[in-house]
Structure formats: C-alpha cells, structure tokens
Scaffold this motif. Structure first.
Motif, PDB file in Angstrom:
ATOM      1  N   PRO A 149       0.818  -1.226   0.000  1.00 27.70           N
ATOM      2  CA  PRO A 149       0.000   0.000   0.000  1.00 27.70           C
ATOM      3  C   PRO A 149       0.847   1.270   0.000  1.00 27.70           C
ATOM      4  N   SER A 150       2.078   1.179   0.520  1.00 32.86           N
ATOM      5  CA  SER A 150       2.964   2.347   0.596  1.00 32.86           C
ATOM      6  C   SER A 150       3.625   2.666  -0.742  1.00 32.86           C
ATOM      7  N   VAL A 162       0.227 -14.544  -7.602  1.00 30.02           N
ATOM      8  CA  VAL A 162      -0.826 -13.549  -7.833  1.00 30.02           C
ATOM      9  C   VAL A 162      -0.767 -12.567  -6.671  1.00 30.02           C
ATOM     10  N   CYS A 163      -0.603 -11.270  -6.949  1.00 30.52           N
ATOM     11  CA  CYS A 163      -0.568 -10.242  -5.907  1.00 30.52           C
ATOM     12  C   CYS A 163      -2.004  -9.800  -5.602  1.00 30.52           C
ATOM     13  N   CYS A 164      -2.403  -9.848  -4.348  1.00 28.56           N
ATOM     14  CA  CYS A 164      -3.767  -9.468  -3.969  1.00 28.56           C
ATOM     15  C   CYS A 164      -3.928  -7.942  -3.966  1.00 28.56           C
ATOM     16  N   SER A 165      -5.161  -7.485  -4.187  1.00 29.90           N
ATOM     17  CA  SER A 165      -5.431  -6.056  -4.335  1.00 29.90           C
ATOM     18  C   SER A 165      -5.256  -5.270  -3.041  1.00 29.90           C
ATOM     19  N   ASP A 166      -5.222  -5.949  -1.870  1.00 30.61           N
ATOM     20  CA  ASP A 166      -5.042  -5.227  -0.609  1.00 30.61           C
ATOM     21  C   ASP A 166      -3.589  -4.805  -0.386  1.00 30.61           C
ATOM     22  N   GLN A 173       0.197 -19.149  -8.177  1.00 32.92           N
ATOM     23  CA  GLN A 173      -0.181 -19.028  -9.581  1.00 32.92           C
ATOM     24  C   GLN A 173      -1.398 -19.902  -9.875  1.00 32.92           C
ATOM     25  N   GLY A 174      -2.366 -19.365 -10.631  1.00 34.88           N
ATOM     26  CA  GLY A 174      -3.545 -20.131 -10.999  1.00 34.88           C
ATOM     27  C   GLY A 174      -4.669 -20.067  -9.984  1.00 34.88           C
ATOM     28  N   THR A 175      -4.486 -19.277  -8.891  1.00 33.33           N
ATOM     29  CA  THR A 175      -5.567 -19.111  -7.918  1.00 33.33           C
ATOM     30  C   THR A 175      -5.972 -17.635  -7.873  1.00 33.33           C
ATOM     31  N   THR A 176      -7.041 -17.344  -7.145  1.00 29.99           N
ATOM     32  CA  THR A 176      -7.494 -15.959  -6.987  1.00 29.99           C
ATOM     33  C   THR A 176      -7.568 -15.623  -5.504  1.00 29.99           C
ATOM     34  N   CYS A 177      -7.379 -14.338  -5.180  1.00 28.06           N
ATOM     35  CA  CYS A 177      -7.424 -13.869  -3.795  1.00 28.06           C
ATOM     36  C   CYS A 177      -8.889 -13.696  -3.372  1.00 28.06           C
ATOM     37  N   ASP A 178      -9.285 -14.340  -2.291  1.00 31.69           N
ATOM     38  CA  ASP A 178     -10.607 -14.141  -1.687  1.00 31.69           C
ATOM     39  C   ASP A 178     -10.364 -13.432  -0.359  1.00 31.69           C
ATOM     40  N   LEU A 179     -10.357 -12.080  -0.414  1.00 34.12           N
ATOM     41  CA  LEU A 179     -10.001 -11.297   0.766  1.00 34.12           C
ATOM     42  C   LEU A 179     -11.052 -11.413   1.864  1.00 34.12           C
ATOM     43  N   GLU A 180     -12.321 -11.642   1.481  1.00 29.58           N
ATOM     44  CA  GLU A 180     -13.382 -11.767   2.489  1.00 29.58           C
ATOM     45  C   GLU A 180     -13.157 -12.988   3.368  1.00 29.58           C
ATOM     46  N   ARG A 181     -12.738 -14.085   2.756  1.00 28.23           N
ATOM     47  CA  ARG A 181     -12.516 -15.325   3.511  1.00 28.23           C
ATOM     48  C   ARG A 181     -11.041 -15.541   3.866  1.00 28.23           C
ATOM     49  N   SER A 182     -10.179 -14.597   3.447  1.00 26.32           N
ATOM     50  CA  SER A 182      -8.728 -14.701   3.700  1.00 26.32           C
ATOM     51  C   SER A 182      -8.142 -15.989   3.150  1.00 26.32           C
ATOM     52  N   THR A 183      -8.565 -16.374   1.941  1.00 27.45           N
ATOM     53  CA  THR A 183      -8.059 -17.597   1.319  1.00 27.45           C
ATOM     54  C   THR A 183      -7.671 -17.346  -0.136  1.00 27.45           C
ATOM     55  N   CYS A 184      -6.873 -18.281  -0.675  1.00 21.54           N
ATOM     56  CA  CYS A 184      -6.576 -18.349  -2.106  1.00 21.54           C
ATOM     57  C   CYS A 184      -7.439 -19.485  -2.656  1.00 21.54           C
ATOM     58  N   THR A 185      -8.275 -19.192  -3.629  1.00 26.20           N
ATOM     59  CA  THR A 185      -9.187 -20.214  -4.136  1.00 26.20           C
ATOM     60  C   THR A 185      -8.855 -20.541  -5.591  1.00 26.20           C
ATOM     61  N   SER A 186      -9.160 -21.760  -5.989  1.00 23.64           N
ATOM     62  CA  SER A 186      -8.916 -22.185  -7.366  1.00 23.64           C
ATOM     63  C   SER A 186     -10.225 -22.627  -7.992  1.00 23.64           C
ATOM     64  N   SER A 187     -10.199 -22.731  -9.325  1.00 22.45           N
ATOM     65  CA  SER A 187     -11.397 -23.175 -10.038  1.00 22.45           C
ATOM     66  C   SER A 187     -11.750 -24.613  -9.670  1.00 22.45           C
ATOM     67  N   GLY A 188     -10.752 -25.372  -9.171  1.00 21.66           N
ATOM     68  CA  GLY A 188     -11.014 -26.748  -8.758  1.00 21.66           C
ATOM     69  C   GLY A 188     -11.724 -26.865  -7.422  1.00 21.66           C
ATOM     70  N   GLY A 189     -11.848 -25.736  -6.705  1.00 21.23           N
ATOM     71  CA  GLY A 189     -12.614 -25.747  -5.474  1.00 21.23           C
ATOM     72  C   GLY A 189     -11.783 -25.785  -4.205  1.00 21.23           C
ATOM     73  N   ARG A 192      -6.612 -22.309   0.249  1.00 22.72           N
ATOM     74  CA  ARG A 192      -5.521 -22.299   1.214  1.00 22.72           C
ATOM     75  C   ARG A 192      -5.415 -20.881   1.773  1.00 22.72           C
ATOM     76  N   PRO A 193      -4.806 -20.696   2.956  1.00 24.26           N
ATOM     77  CA  PRO A 193      -4.734 -19.345   3.535  1.00 24.26           C
ATOM     78  C   PRO A 193      -3.895 -18.411   2.656  1.00 24.26           C
ATOM     79  N   LEU A 194      -4.225 -17.117   2.710  1.00 19.74           N
ATOM     80  CA  LEU A 194      -3.437 -16.108   2.012  1.00 19.74           C
ATOM     81  C   LEU A 194      -2.024 -16.075   2.580  1.00 19.74           C
ATOM     82  N   ALA A 195      -1.035 -15.811   1.736  1.00 28.16           N
ATOM     83  CA  ALA A 195       0.345 -15.613   2.194  1.00 28.16           C
ATOM     84  C   ALA A 195       0.570 -14.120   2.398  1.00 28.16           C
ATOM     85  N   SER A 196       1.238 -13.745   3.486  1.00 21.71           N
ATOM     86  CA  SER A 196       1.491 -12.325   3.746  1.00 21.71           C
ATOM     87  C   SER A 196       2.777 -11.893   3.050  1.00 21.71           C
ATOM     88  N   LEU A 197       2.906 -10.574   2.831  1.00 17.68           N
ATOM     89  CA  LEU A 197       4.033 -10.018   2.089  1.00 17.68           C
ATOM     90  C   LEU A 197       5.030  -9.349   3.029  1.00 17.68           C
TER      91      LEU A 197
END
Length: 305
Positions: A149-150, A162-166, A173-189, A192-197
C-alpha cells in the motif's frame, strides 16, 4: 484467456505472441506471422520466463530449478513444487512426501521439468534474485515482487504468484485472492490461507551497492561487492564463497566447518546490485531513476519511463 505473462508481473500479451525484452510491447511469435528473436521454426509459440532470457514452449510453465536456472513444466499454468525439481497440474498441490499432486478430483503423480531454452547467450553470472519493477527493490530467488500500500515492494514467497489487491497478501499461480474469507481459491474448489508479504529491503554495502534483505555483503576477487545469501555470514578468504555464522571456511574440503566437527557445503556469492537514486515527485512519492513524475487525472502521481 491463456495470456502470456511478461517479466515483472504487471503486463501480459495475447496467446500466440510474446513480450518484448523491455516488457512494453507484444511481438508476434514465429508461426503467427513472422520470426521473432531468431527462433525460426524451433518454437512456434513461446512462454517467456521472468529472467527475460529463457523461454518455454506454449502450454508449458516456467519454474525455477535447483541450480537457479529456469526450467519448463510441461503443463499450462502449473504449480512449481518447492523442491525445484517437480511440478503439478494447474490447481493441484505438490505432496513431495508421497510424490503426488493433490486435488479434490483425484491425485496424480508429480511431473518433471526440463531445461528452458535461452533467447540469447546467458550472462556470465546468474543473479539469483528478482529485481522489482521500481528498479531498486529486490526479492529472493523464486519469489514474486508485489506492490505494498505504501507503493514500495514486498516479496511474495511464491514463484509467479498472484498479488492481492489489498497490497498485503499473495496467492499461488492459478488461484485468486478471496479477501473476504482470507483464502486463495482455485477453479477446482480447493482453498488455502493467504500468504502475507514481507517488505522488500536491501542491505547496504556502500553508497553505490546493496544486497537483498537477509544477505551479507562480501568482497569478490575483483574488489567489487558480492552478496552471500545468509544473514551475518562468514566471508571466505577466496573471495568466492561464504559460510553460515559460527562456521569457518575450509578450502581443502570446499565446505564450511563447525567447531564441533559438523560440516556443510559452502555457498557461492552473487554480484551485488547497484543502488540507484530515485526521482522525487513530492514528500511522499517517488519514481525510479530515469523516470519522470506525471500527475494522473485522479491527482495522484505516476511514473513515465
């Protein structure tokens, strides 16, 4: 769909083309209307790797190998395993203990990578670090630069992430950030938890040279600074290698010797990066050296390269 990611992670090109060396334009690949980069008919389409020098075939994925070079996983948008030898299909997870790729729909054996092609002769020394788009921040080998953010850069401990928008998290790679649930989700269902930077920092060797965070500055035989990939490391007298803190360099066995008799292989240093000045836009904002500050319609600053 099936776009080709460019080095730096901010731009991409359509399938069937490849990114230019500066990442500013897309070039038609051989077989789609012309020859690019002197490949002839050897590679009808190619996926450029983040080092800007290596390429993999279309429908493959660039993965770092144990030697620090780039390799190709023979699957599109694959998961690169932590051992830097194997890979798994898109939206599956590496299980190295059982040599399987895990997914909700069923497990498959691990895939094996093969060497990537070089677009041009490799440099004499491979820099095992990732230079961020600001031209100053660096991240460790196999990590991904993500903007905080800085407006500074942090290091995501995942390759081609994949860098999350927050500006605080990242996903494989190949997953999307779900910031509401604090997870990385894939099309396969699976999720996993988000990784911090962690923030990308550098270790200052002198006024002009720096090493990545977590490294130690050691002189090379040329007299220039090099980087040992460990904190508070011991610089060996040969000006080529280094050892962890608490060890001594043993040139006879090409290893690091501990007082109690323990040994471990010594590490080779890499050249340090030149520190570059930045262009100040205002008290809080700056652009990389060689850029120009330009104001956007929103009133915020942007960098013209």
């Amino acid at each position: 769909p099936q776009g080709v990611p460019c080095a730096g992670g901010h731009r991409c090109c359509p399938r069937g083309s490849q990114c230019s060396a500066d990442g500013e334009s897309c070039i038609a690949s051989p077989g789609t209307g012309g020859v690019a980069h002197g490949w002839g008919d050897m590679a009808p389409r190619a996926v450029p790797c983040p080092d800007g020098q290596s390429e993999c075939p279309d429908d493959a994925t660039c993965c770092m190998t144990a030697s620090g070079t780039w390799g190709c996983c023979p699957m599109p948008e694959a998961s690169c395993c932590a051992d830097k030898v194997h890979c798994c299909p898109h939206a599956t997870v590496c299980d190295l203990a059982h040599e399987r790729c895990l997914s909700p729909t069923g497990d498959v054996p691990l895939g094996t990578k093969f060497p990537a092609w070089k677009r041009k002769p490799p440099a004499a020394v491979t820099l095992r670090q990732v230079l961020c788009p600001d031209g100053r921040s660096v991240c460790p080998d196999g990590a991904t630069c993500c903007q905080l953010p800085s407006a500074q850069y942090g290091c995501c401990p995942l390759q081609n992430a994949v860098c999350c928008s927050d500006g605080q998290h990242c996903c494989p790679q190949g997953t999307t950030c779900d910031l509401e649930r604090s997870t990385c989700t894939s099309s396969g269902g699976w999720a996993r938890p988000l990784a911090s930077l962690p923030k990308a920092r550098d270790v200052k060797c002198d006024e002009k040279t720096s090493c990545p965070d977590g490294n130690t500055c050691c002189r090379l035989s040329s007299g220039a600074w090099g980087c040992c990939p460990m904190e508070e490391a011991v610089c060996c007298p040969d000006h080529v290698h280094c050892c962890p803190q608490g060890y001594t360099c043993d040139p006879e066995s090409s290893s690091c010797l501990q007082e109690g008799g323990g040994r471990r292989p010594w590490l080779q240093k890499t050249p340090a990066l030149a520190r570059v000045g930045d262009v100040r836009c205002d008290d809080k904002t700056s652009c990389p050296d060689g850029n120009t500050c330009c104001q956007l319609s929103l009133g915020t600053w942007a960098c013209c390269p």
